[in-house]
Design a protein around this motif. Sequence first.
Motif, PDB file in Angstrom:
ATOM      1  N   ALA A 123     -17.477  61.150 -38.768  1.00  0.00           N
ATOM      2  CA  ALA A 123     -16.037  61.394 -38.858  1.00  0.00           C
ATOM      3  C   ALA A 123     -15.659  62.689 -38.132  1.00  0.00           C
ATOM      4  O   ALA A 123     -14.612  62.760 -37.478  1.00  0.00           O
ATOM      5  N   ILE A 124     -16.494  63.731 -38.235  1.00  0.00           N
ATOM      6  CA  ILE A 124     -16.234  64.968 -37.489  1.00  0.00           C
ATOM      7  C   ILE A 124     -16.291  64.701 -35.993  1.00  0.00           C
ATOM      8  O   ILE A 124     -15.414  65.129 -35.224  1.00  0.00           O
ATOM      9  N   PHE A 125     -17.313  63.969 -35.561  1.00  0.00           N
ATOM     10  CA  PHE A 125     -17.464  63.663 -34.142  1.00  0.00           C
ATOM     11  C   PHE A 125     -16.284  62.841 -33.642  1.00  0.00           C
ATOM     12  O   PHE A 125     -15.729  63.112 -32.566  1.00  0.00           O
ATOM     13  N   GLY A 126     -15.877  61.828 -34.404  1.00  0.00           N
ATOM     14  CA  GLY A 126     -14.747  60.998 -33.988  1.00  0.00           C
ATOM     15  C   GLY A 126     -13.447  61.779 -33.931  1.00  0.00           C
ATOM     16  O   GLY A 126     -12.635  61.585 -33.016  1.00  0.00           O
ATOM     17  N   THR A 127     -13.226  62.681 -34.893  1.00  0.00           N
ATOM     18  CA  THR A 127     -12.000  63.486 -34.896  1.00  0.00           C
ATOM     19  C   THR A 127     -11.933  64.396 -33.674  1.00  0.00           C
ATOM     20  O   THR A 127     -10.911  64.460 -32.975  1.00  0.00           O
ATOM     21  N   VAL A 128     -13.033  65.101 -33.399  1.00  0.00           N
ATOM     22  CA  VAL A 128     -13.042  66.033 -32.262  1.00  0.00           C
ATOM     23  C   VAL A 128     -12.917  65.270 -30.940  1.00  0.00           C
ATOM     24  O   VAL A 128     -12.153  65.672 -30.044  1.00  0.00           O
ATOM     25  N   LEU A 129     -13.651  64.157 -30.801  1.00  0.00           N
ATOM     26  CA  LEU A 129     -13.587  63.390 -29.551  1.00  0.00           C
ATOM     27  C   LEU A 129     -12.188  62.822 -29.329  1.00  0.00           C
ATOM     28  O   LEU A 129     -11.676  62.839 -28.196  1.00  0.00           O
ATOM     29  N   MET A 130     -11.556  62.328 -30.377  1.00  0.00           N
ATOM     30  CA  MET A 130     -10.209  61.791 -30.236  1.00  0.00           C
ATOM     31  C   MET A 130      -9.222  62.877 -29.823  1.00  0.00           C
ATOM     32  O   MET A 130      -8.363  62.658 -28.952  1.00  0.00           O
ATOM     33  N   VAL A 131      -9.343  64.079 -30.405  1.00  0.00           N
ATOM     34  CA  VAL A 131      -8.442  65.177 -30.049  1.00  0.00           C
ATOM     35  C   VAL A 131      -8.667  65.611 -28.602  1.00  0.00           C
ATOM     36  O   VAL A 131      -7.707  65.888 -27.865  1.00  0.00           O
ATOM     37  N   VAL A 132      -9.934  65.645 -28.163  1.00  0.00           N
ATOM     38  CA  VAL A 132     -10.220  66.033 -26.778  1.00  0.00           C
ATOM     39  C   VAL A 132      -9.639  65.010 -25.805  1.00  0.00           C
ATOM     40  O   VAL A 132      -9.000  65.367 -24.801  1.00  0.00           O
ATOM     41  N   LEU A 133      -9.852  63.726 -26.079  1.00  0.00           N
ATOM     42  CA  LEU A 133      -9.295  62.686 -25.208  1.00  0.00           C
ATOM     43  C   LEU A 133      -7.770  62.732 -25.205  1.00  0.00           C
ATOM     44  O   LEU A 133      -7.131  62.572 -24.155  1.00  0.00           O
ATOM     45  N   MET A 134      -7.175  62.946 -26.373  1.00  0.00           N
ATOM     46  CA  MET A 134      -5.717  63.052 -26.449  1.00  0.00           C
ATOM     47  C   MET A 134      -5.202  64.218 -25.629  1.00  0.00           C
ATOM     48  O   MET A 134      -4.203  64.096 -24.909  1.00  0.00           O
ATOM     49  N   SER A 135      -5.908  65.358 -25.685  1.00  0.00           N
ATOM     50  CA  SER A 135      -5.480  66.534 -24.925  1.00  0.00           C
ATOM     51  C   SER A 135      -5.577  66.291 -23.425  1.00  0.00           C
ATOM     52  O   SER A 135      -4.693  66.683 -22.656  1.00  0.00           O
ATOM     53  N   ILE A 136      -6.671  65.625 -23.002  1.00  0.00           N
ATOM     54  CA  ILE A 136      -6.834  65.325 -21.579  1.00  0.00           C
ATOM     55  C   ILE A 136      -5.729  64.397 -21.081  1.00  0.00           C
ATOM     56  O   ILE A 136      -5.263  64.510 -19.937  1.00  0.00           O
TER      57      ILE A 136
END
Length: 598
Positions: free
Chosen positions: A349-362
Amino acid sequence: MSHPDTNRASSSLLRPREPLVGRLQRYWRDGGPWGWLNAMAVSVSLVLVLGLLSLLVVGSFSHFWPSRLVEVELTAQPGQSPTALTTTRGEPAADNRHLLGELMHEEMRRVASGEEDDARQQWWLLQTSSRDGAAASWQWLPETLLDRMTFPSQALMLEMRDGRTLYGMPRALSDPMTGEMDHTPDVGDGPARPLSEDAEPLFARLKMIESERRQLQALRLDSEALSSRYQALQQSLASRRSATAGGDAAQTHEDAELEQEMQEELEEVRSAFIEREGQLSALRDALAGGQLLLGGNGGYEGRIALDDIRNAWRPNAMGFSGRLMMTFKRFRDFVAGAPTEGFGGVWPAIFGTVLMVVLMSIMVMPFGVMAALYLHEVAHQGRLTRLTRIALRNLAGVPSIVYGVFGLGFFVYGLGAGIDELFYSERLPTPTFGTGGILWASLTLALLTLPVVIVATEEGMARVPRRLREGALALGATRLETLKRVVIPAASPALMTGLILAVARAAGEVAPLMLVGVVKLAPDLPLDDSFPWLHLDRKFMHLGHQVYDLAFQSSDAFSSRPLVYATALVLVVVILCLNLSAIRLRHMLAQRYKGATE
């Protein structure tokens, strides 16, 4: 020469004292009360934030701190026998007169009596051994039913791999080699031999399994990589031989030596792999034969395979330092562990949250910056532009679930279904991109945060002095060069402010994600070592959804409540780390372009 005190006295006599009403009016005009109100508002906000963090820390601390185990001896009441006692899940007590577990809560309850004022009675909540899957067993006991409470040092607490928690008294431990049970003296007859004398070697072997598995996986990956290199080399050598048939003998000999070296390296890795596989198999067989026998004194009764035990400890025999180390270990396992049925590891869940935020920011930053550039620097400042700005500010207030519905209809059922028909038609009717995934979740949140980024970026560009633009144009720079090398760098701190606001809102959103890709349990991470490494079509886990699932979908509120606090604490820490990273980058940009907007 007049004295200074005489001058001050005469001046005070010449200037009449200002009335109280006048002083209050001047104090009000100068803004004195507003300063105090602002300070009070900031203080209240800080107190509320610290109170929230304290609540999360204390609430999660109760789950990871190893509480003392208590053995309760029951007394029969008039009209009730101890054999009639059952837990709140309808399970019979393990012992007719004893219960073993953790005291989780105590409260005072009113008891109806014949007098006018009802009497108050103390009740205790006891958590006993789990008996059906991951669900815990609970027992409310009035103080009139408790005859005696003791804290036996031999009481054992076990965390099982299937999520259960068991409490019991160790009676015997089997030798994994012979299978014979080594019985310990009965606790009721005298002091028992410490369990660590028997179990520590086996538990050490149990912990070795995880390291052996990791080493085995590393060897397997090395072997597969080397095998792929060997096959590629063979193909390259075969094509070279066919192209240079009858050519240089020295080159052919060099190729043969290289092929021999690769073959020897491959065989060495394969032999190490086979040897380690044999060691691991023997260790598994040995641990499968080891069993722990629990029984008596109200605890769990039965045999337990050592391979099914995740953690085992004796809380009553621990000191403060031992309890503190166990707390950190359990919290580390919680953060770094994978979720299973009944066990709340949150690393995916931590990995998915951070990856989703990074992709959203990009995704959101380029479109947000370009839209702000057009609105502020290119578009004609007329009625249409003003209406567009009003629409953007209104979009920032649209509920997030509306964006989720739009993402489900446009991205999943629209774009995703079209991509499946064009590129993955052989897999239909099983969808690939025509179902929820981390790509559609990131795009949905990018749309949700796009108005925030546009507004913050445009406000930053408005603070760039006009003289900078005019100076760049006067030096011969084009309009594009002025925007690229003057305006955007000077407004970069405002861009980072928009990113911070976007991350703060997107990281905690749950409602739209439930429609476009988030799940309770994802078997595979979106990022792994298989091509194309980043799998945008996969579903993912999210910390906010974990909090929702534990709080409202769990069948055991008492067990899941501390996990809700712990998961919420991890979510707050993750968002704080993401925001601090963006704030640090904004500070660096502000220092670099300091003075450009002054």
